[in-house]
Design a protein around this motif. Structure first.
Motif, PDB file in Angstrom:
ATOM      1  N   GLY A 110       9.082   7.132   1.574  1.00 52.30           N
ATOM      2  CA  GLY A 110       7.802   6.426   1.570  1.00 52.30           C
ATOM      3  C   GLY A 110       7.977   4.924   1.467  1.00 52.30           C
ATOM      4  O   GLY A 110       7.246   4.158   2.121  1.00 52.30           O
ATOM      5  N   ASP A 114       6.628   2.170   4.135  1.00 51.48           N
ATOM      6  CA  ASP A 114       5.826   1.018   3.726  1.00 51.48           C
ATOM      7  C   ASP A 114       6.445  -0.286   4.212  1.00 51.48           C
ATOM      8  O   ASP A 114       5.745  -1.191   4.680  1.00 51.48           O
ATOM      9  CB  ASP A 114       5.680   0.988   2.208  1.00 51.48           C
ATOM     10  CG  ASP A 114       4.822   2.130   1.677  1.00 51.48           C
ATOM     11  OD1 ASP A 114       4.076   2.740   2.469  1.00 51.48           O
ATOM     12  OD2 ASP A 114       4.915   2.411   0.460  1.00 51.48           O
ATOM     13  N   PRO A 119       1.646   3.406   8.156  1.00 55.27           N
ATOM     14  CA  PRO A 119       0.793   4.249   7.317  1.00 55.27           C
ATOM     15  C   PRO A 119       0.894   5.721   7.687  1.00 55.27           C
ATOM     16  O   PRO A 119       0.710   6.604   6.847  1.00 55.27           O
ATOM     17  CB  PRO A 119      -0.616   3.709   7.581  1.00 55.27           C
ATOM     18  CG  PRO A 119      -0.533   3.018   8.905  1.00 55.27           C
ATOM     19  CD  PRO A 119       0.856   2.474   8.988  1.00 55.27           C
ATOM     20  N   ALA A 120       1.197   6.005   8.966  1.00 52.22           N
ATOM     21  CA  ALA A 120       1.395   7.384   9.430  1.00 52.22           C
ATOM     22  C   ALA A 120       2.391   7.362  10.579  1.00 52.22           C
ATOM     23  O   ALA A 120       2.482   6.381  11.321  1.00 52.22           O
ATOM     24  CB  ALA A 120       0.074   8.007   9.872  1.00 52.22           C
ATOM     25  N   HIS A 140       2.234  14.000   1.102  1.00 51.15           N
ATOM     26  CA  HIS A 140       1.448  12.942   1.762  1.00 51.15           C
ATOM     27  C   HIS A 140       1.031  13.424   3.151  1.00 51.15           C
ATOM     28  O   HIS A 140       1.471  12.883   4.165  1.00 51.15           O
ATOM     29  CB  HIS A 140       2.270  11.660   1.869  1.00 51.15           C
ATOM     30  CG  HIS A 140       2.848  11.196   0.558  1.00 51.15           C
ATOM     31  ND1 HIS A 140       2.109  10.510  -0.376  1.00 51.15           N
ATOM     32  CD2 HIS A 140       4.098  11.343   0.032  1.00 51.15           C
ATOM     33  CE1 HIS A 140       2.867  10.241  -1.430  1.00 51.15           C
ATOM     34  NE2 HIS A 140       4.072  10.739  -1.205  1.00 51.15           N
ATOM     35  N   ASN A 142      -1.435  13.093   5.068  1.00 43.72           N
ATOM     36  CA  ASN A 142      -2.093  12.169   5.995  1.00 43.72           C
ATOM     37  C   ASN A 142      -1.144  11.115   6.563  1.00 43.72           C
ATOM     38  O   ASN A 142      -1.549  10.334   7.423  1.00 43.72           O
ATOM     39  CB  ASN A 142      -3.272  11.479   5.307  1.00 43.72           C
ATOM     40  CG  ASN A 142      -4.372  12.453   4.936  1.00 43.72           C
ATOM     41  OD1 ASN A 142      -4.590  13.431   5.644  1.00 43.72           O
ATOM     42  ND2 ASN A 142      -5.046  12.198   3.827  1.00 43.72           N
ATOM     43  N   ARG A 143       0.104  11.130   6.120  1.00 46.15           N
ATOM     44  CA  ARG A 143       1.051  10.135   6.606  1.00 46.15           C
ATOM     45  C   ARG A 143       2.013  10.690   7.665  1.00 46.15           C
ATOM     46  O   ARG A 143       2.827   9.944   8.191  1.00 46.15           O
ATOM     47  CB  ARG A 143       1.869   9.552   5.439  1.00 46.15           C
ATOM     48  CG  ARG A 143       1.027   8.812   4.402  1.00 46.15           C
ATOM     49  CD  ARG A 143       1.871   7.896   3.547  1.00 46.15           C
ATOM     50  NE  ARG A 143       2.398   6.774   4.315  1.00 46.15           N
ATOM     51  CZ  ARG A 143       3.110   5.773   3.791  1.00 46.15           C
ATOM     52  NH1 ARG A 143       3.386   5.790   2.491  1.00 46.15           N
ATOM     53  NH2 ARG A 143       3.561   4.795   4.545  1.00 46.15           N
TER      54      ARG A 143
END
Length: 298
Positions: A110, A114, A119-120, A140, A142-143
């Protein structure tokens, strides 16, 4: 006996084997290495192509070199980020007490996303790298848009006998510290059915990074600390369209796991290739890579 135990403990916890600093990577001379500094690690990665993002995560004891055949194909459609996570390749953790468990490794993944302002993304992971990718997608959802799992453990089943000695304190540290280029080659050969693909370059490229002290330590740490009851319990939380690929001749992880993972992950499918080993994307690139390409572009 006391002297033997004292010597073994000293080797396991004090002595450090020499790192292979004399080898100059041919592969790195053909790609543009990049580095991203975060609070977690200084990540080594490559960025190739243009289009939607795909992140490639290598297996345990390997590094982004394992995707050398995959990257050029996917880069025709995607911006391909191939990353070395902590304990892999030329990435360096910022803390000596980095845990190397699933939470720490998925957190590192992650942190890299970042740093790349992603974000995805779509994601492909091999072996332990697939387990980390799976856990990240579970935590996560949605990523991760699409998830490719290559011979990736995720079920709470016993690991290969090859790795279980690493779980024993002192013994695991001794095994990894006393590892040689020859023993590394033996492990790599077991990962391939097509032995002609285990070239001197492949052996050298993987040994150069495996000789790094932090990468040796990561092997026993991950074997002890990866808790697959976590990934198995959360399989239903994956939102990403998922493809599970396995080699029928995998000598480390049983191929039946492919169908079981696909059954338990929503919107998942599986494919098992005959005559292919654990490093399925390296061992059978002409079969695996086009399937990955189609899966990610459809």
């Amino acid at each position: 006996m006391a002297l033997i135990l004292t010597a073994a403990t000293a080797i396991a916890y004090v002595w450090q084997p020499p790192e292979d600093r004399d080898y100059t990577s041919h592969y790195l001379s053909t790609v543009q290495s990049r580095y991203a500094d975060t609070d977690v690690a200084r990540f080594h990665y490559t960025k190739t192509g243009s289009g939607p993002a795909v992140v490639l995560v290598a297996g345990g004891g390997q590094w982004l070199y394992s995707y050398r055949d995959t990257i050029p194909v996917l880069a025709e459609h995607f911006t391909v980020y191939a990353v070395d996570l902590p304990g892999q390749g030329y990435t360096t953790p910022k803390r000596d007490d980095f845990r190397y468990d699933l939470d720490a490794m998925s957190g590192a993944l992650g942190a890299f996303l970042d740093a790349m302002n992603l974000p995805a993304t779509s994601m492909v992971g091999h072996s332990w790298g697939g387990a980390i990718s799976l856990y990240f997608a579970e935590r996560h959802p949605n990523r991760v848009d699409r998830l490719g799992l290559l011979a990736s453990p995720g079920l709470n089943v016993p690991s290969s006998w090859d790795w279980r000695p690493l779980e024993i304190p002192v013994v695991g540290e001794l095994i990894t510290k006393l590892m040689t280029k020859a023993s590394s080659e033996t492990t790599q050969r077991k990962s391939f059915e097509h032995q002609e693909l285990v070239t001197p370059e492949l052996i050298d490229e993987n040994w150069a990074v495996m000789s790094r002290p932090e990468n040796r330590a990561a092997l026993w740490a991950q074997q002890r600390r990866f808790d697959y009851s976590l990934t198995e319990r959360l399989l239903g939380e994956v939102h990403a369209k998922t493809l599970v690929i396995w080699g029928a001749a995998d000598h480390f992880d049983e191929p039946w796991q492919a169908a079981e993972l696909a059954r338990r992950i929503p919107n998942a499918q599986s494919q098992v290739f005959d005559g292919c080993g654990h490093s399925v994307h390296e061992d059978c690139p002409s079969q695996v890579i086009p399937l990955l390409e189609t899966f990610l572009t459809d």
